[in-house]
Write a protein that holds these residues in place. Structure first.
Motif, PDB file in Angstrom:
ATOM      1  N   SER A 170     -14.119 -68.542 -38.530  1.00  0.00           N
ATOM      2  CA  SER A 170     -14.471 -69.443 -38.542  1.00  0.00           C
ATOM      3  C   SER A 170     -13.305 -70.428 -36.771  1.00  0.00           C
ATOM      4  O   SER A 170     -14.184 -71.952 -36.896  1.00  0.00           O
ATOM      5  CB  SER A 170     -12.783 -69.897 -39.753  1.00  0.00           C
ATOM      6  N   GLN A 171     -12.908 -69.718 -36.125  1.00  0.00           N
ATOM      7  CA  GLN A 171     -12.265 -70.773 -34.827  1.00  0.00           C
ATOM      8  C   GLN A 171     -13.091 -70.309 -33.723  1.00  0.00           C
ATOM      9  O   GLN A 171     -12.509 -71.287 -32.767  1.00  0.00           O
ATOM     10  CB  GLN A 171     -10.753 -70.091 -34.634  1.00  0.00           C
ATOM     11  N   ILE A 172     -13.943 -69.577 -33.505  1.00  0.00           N
ATOM     12  CA  ILE A 172     -15.098 -69.120 -32.905  1.00  0.00           C
ATOM     13  C   ILE A 172     -16.413 -69.616 -32.879  1.00  0.00           C
ATOM     14  O   ILE A 172     -17.038 -69.038 -33.462  1.00  0.00           O
ATOM     15  CB  ILE A 172     -15.009 -67.253 -32.284  1.00  0.00           C
ATOM     16  N   THR A 180     -15.866 -61.346 -27.803  1.00  0.00           N
ATOM     17  CA  THR A 180     -14.758 -59.844 -27.567  1.00  0.00           C
ATOM     18  C   THR A 180     -13.956 -60.519 -26.525  1.00  0.00           C
ATOM     19  O   THR A 180     -12.725 -59.964 -26.841  1.00  0.00           O
ATOM     20  CB  THR A 180     -16.076 -58.842 -26.889  1.00  0.00           C
ATOM     21  N   SER A 181     -13.684 -61.699 -25.525  1.00  0.00           N
ATOM     22  CA  SER A 181     -13.100 -62.111 -24.430  1.00  0.00           C
ATOM     23  C   SER A 181     -11.961 -63.299 -25.298  1.00  0.00           C
ATOM     24  O   SER A 181     -11.600 -62.991 -24.282  1.00  0.00           O
ATOM     25  CB  SER A 181     -13.932 -62.224 -23.000  1.00  0.00           C
ATOM     26  N   HIS A 182     -12.582 -63.266 -25.656  1.00  0.00           N
ATOM     27  CA  HIS A 182     -11.683 -64.613 -26.526  1.00  0.00           C
ATOM     28  C   HIS A 182     -10.462 -64.277 -26.568  1.00  0.00           C
ATOM     29  O   HIS A 182     -10.394 -63.455 -27.687  1.00  0.00           O
ATOM     30  CB  HIS A 182     -12.673 -65.352 -27.629  1.00  0.00           C
ATOM     31  N   PRO A 183      -9.138 -64.768 -26.487  1.00  0.00           N
ATOM     32  CA  PRO A 183      -8.120 -64.093 -26.602  1.00  0.00           C
ATOM     33  C   PRO A 183      -8.025 -64.270 -28.391  1.00  0.00           C
ATOM     34  O   PRO A 183      -6.975 -62.933 -28.546  1.00  0.00           O
ATOM     35  CB  PRO A 183      -7.160 -66.346 -26.190  1.00  0.00           C
ATOM     36  N   LEU A 184      -7.781 -65.291 -29.378  1.00  0.00           N
ATOM     37  CA  LEU A 184      -8.315 -64.668 -30.092  1.00  0.00           C
ATOM     38  C   LEU A 184      -8.399 -63.204 -31.266  1.00  0.00           C
ATOM     39  O   LEU A 184      -7.902 -63.371 -31.840  1.00  0.00           O
ATOM     40  CB  LEU A 184      -8.618 -66.004 -31.245  1.00  0.00           C
ATOM     41  N   MET A 214     -43.086 -58.000 -33.104  1.00  0.00           N
ATOM     42  CA  MET A 214     -41.386 -58.379 -33.808  1.00  0.00           C
ATOM     43  C   MET A 214     -40.583 -59.533 -33.126  1.00  0.00           C
ATOM     44  O   MET A 214     -40.859 -58.338 -31.398  1.00  0.00           O
ATOM     45  CB  MET A 214     -41.642 -56.562 -33.879  1.00  0.00           C
ATOM     46  N   ALA A 215     -40.322 -59.812 -33.798  1.00  0.00           N
ATOM     47  CA  ALA A 215     -39.678 -61.443 -32.802  1.00  0.00           C
ATOM     48  C   ALA A 215     -37.877 -60.504 -32.366  1.00  0.00           C
ATOM     49  O   ALA A 215     -37.530 -60.077 -33.285  1.00  0.00           O
ATOM     50  CB  ALA A 215     -39.594 -62.480 -33.449  1.00  0.00           C
ATOM     51  N   THR A 216     -37.540 -60.585 -31.506  1.00  0.00           N
ATOM     52  CA  THR A 216     -35.423 -60.892 -31.974  1.00  0.00           C
ATOM     53  C   THR A 216     -35.163 -61.903 -32.144  1.00  0.00           C
ATOM     54  O   THR A 216     -35.823 -63.023 -32.523  1.00  0.00           O
ATOM     55  CB  THR A 216     -35.413 -60.629 -30.336  1.00  0.00           C
ATOM     56  N   SER A 217     -34.062 -61.054 -32.279  1.00  0.00           N
ATOM     57  CA  SER A 217     -33.424 -62.532 -33.871  1.00  0.00           C
ATOM     58  C   SER A 217     -31.944 -62.493 -33.378  1.00  0.00           C
ATOM     59  O   SER A 217     -30.780 -62.638 -34.426  1.00  0.00           O
ATOM     60  CB  SER A 217     -33.832 -62.366 -35.469  1.00  0.00           C
ATOM     61  N   GLY A 218     -31.142 -62.821 -31.593  1.00  0.00           N
ATOM     62  CA  GLY A 218     -30.280 -62.370 -32.269  1.00  0.00           C
ATOM     63  C   GLY A 218     -29.451 -61.394 -31.193  1.00  0.00           C
ATOM     64  O   GLY A 218     -29.826 -60.606 -31.447  1.00  0.00           O
ATOM     65  N   PHE A 219     -27.985 -61.012 -31.478  1.00  0.00           N
ATOM     66  CA  PHE A 219     -27.603 -59.993 -31.380  1.00  0.00           C
ATOM     67  C   PHE A 219     -26.763 -59.918 -32.161  1.00  0.00           C
ATOM     68  O   PHE A 219     -25.663 -60.769 -32.930  1.00  0.00           O
ATOM     69  CB  PHE A 219     -26.875 -60.314 -30.729  1.00  0.00           C
ATOM     70  N   LYS A 220     -26.651 -58.896 -32.698  1.00  0.00           N
ATOM     71  CA  LYS A 220     -25.551 -58.524 -33.711  1.00  0.00           C
ATOM     72  C   LYS A 220     -24.491 -57.571 -33.290  1.00  0.00           C
ATOM     73  O   LYS A 220     -24.775 -56.269 -32.832  1.00  0.00           O
ATOM     74  CB  LYS A 220     -26.807 -57.367 -35.092  1.00  0.00           C
ATOM     75  N   HIS A 221     -23.147 -57.733 -34.452  1.00  0.00           N
ATOM     76  CA  HIS A 221     -22.140 -56.483 -33.994  1.00  0.00           C
ATOM     77  C   HIS A 221     -21.718 -56.007 -35.520  1.00  0.00           C
ATOM     78  O   HIS A 221     -21.303 -56.710 -36.399  1.00  0.00           O
ATOM     79  CB  HIS A 221     -20.934 -57.681 -33.907  1.00  0.00           C
ATOM     80  N   THR A 246     -23.508 -62.180 -36.695  1.00  0.00           N
ATOM     81  CA  THR A 246     -24.403 -61.991 -35.828  1.00  0.00           C
ATOM     82  C   THR A 246     -24.141 -63.195 -34.419  1.00  0.00           C
ATOM     83  O   THR A 246     -23.565 -63.903 -34.921  1.00  0.00           O
ATOM     84  CB  THR A 246     -24.895 -63.079 -36.525  1.00  0.00           C
ATOM     85  N   PHE A 247     -25.200 -63.304 -33.332  1.00  0.00           N
ATOM     86  CA  PHE A 247     -24.777 -64.504 -32.384  1.00  0.00           C
ATOM     87  C   PHE A 247     -25.733 -64.527 -31.988  1.00  0.00           C
ATOM     88  O   PHE A 247     -27.055 -63.884 -31.929  1.00  0.00           O
ATOM     89  CB  PHE A 247     -24.121 -63.463 -31.384  1.00  0.00           C
ATOM     90  N   GLU A 248     -25.993 -65.549 -31.140  1.00  0.00           N
ATOM     91  CA  GLU A 248     -27.461 -66.102 -29.905  1.00  0.00           C
ATOM     92  C   GLU A 248     -27.933 -64.652 -29.647  1.00  0.00           C
ATOM     93  O   GLU A 248     -29.273 -65.247 -29.750  1.00  0.00           O
ATOM     94  CB  GLU A 248     -26.850 -67.474 -30.157  1.00  0.00           C
ATOM     95  N   ASN A 249     -26.693 -64.504 -28.778  1.00  0.00           N
ATOM     96  CA  ASN A 249     -27.340 -63.295 -28.095  1.00  0.00           C
ATOM     97  C   ASN A 249     -26.893 -62.538 -27.256  1.00  0.00           C
ATOM     98  O   ASN A 249     -25.227 -62.905 -27.953  1.00  0.00           O
ATOM     99  CB  ASN A 249     -27.706 -64.546 -26.620  1.00  0.00           C
TER     100      ASN A 249
END
Length: 111
Positions: A32-34, A74-78, A1-8, A63-66
């Motif tokens: 759209s801005q991040i 999560t720490s982005h000001p927006l 089973m492969a991993t495919s990113g990180f999910k929120h 979904t995020f790359e990792n």
């Protein structure tokens, strides 16, 4: 089973007086801005029985790359700014953050 990113994954029940359309527009604008957000999907439950839904009405998935890309988001000001309004609109929430274990990947459309 492969991993495919990180999910929120976020499942919410909004407060009754919430202008959900404004929240949705805000979320769409935010992602759209991040650049670290690879994909964003959302939906409103209209099919489940209330007993199974437990009052939750909307689901949001990013979904995020990792995990590092997620932490950056999560720490982005927006995100920090939007989270204040989002949190104020929520009556109930379930939040899951996890590395994706890809069993069957989505089929990509042919060109």
């Amino acid at each position: 089973m492969a991993t495919s990113g990180f999910k929120h994954l976020v499942v919410v029940k909004f407060k009754e007086d919430t202008k959900v359309d404004e929240i949705l527009k805000g979320l769409e604008n935010l992602v759209s801005q991040i650049d670290s957000v690879k994909s964003f999907e959302w939906g409103e439950d209209k099919e489940s029985h209330e007993m199974l839904r437990q009052g939750f009405t909307h689901a949001f998935s990013m979904t995020f790359e990792n995990k590092d890309a997620y932490v950056s988001f999560t720490s982005h000001p927006l995100h920090v700014e939007f989270s204040t309004a989002f949190t104020a609109a929520i009556e109930k929430i379930v939040l899951l953050d996890f590395t994706v274990a890809a069993v069957k990947s989505p089929v990509e459309a042919s060109p």
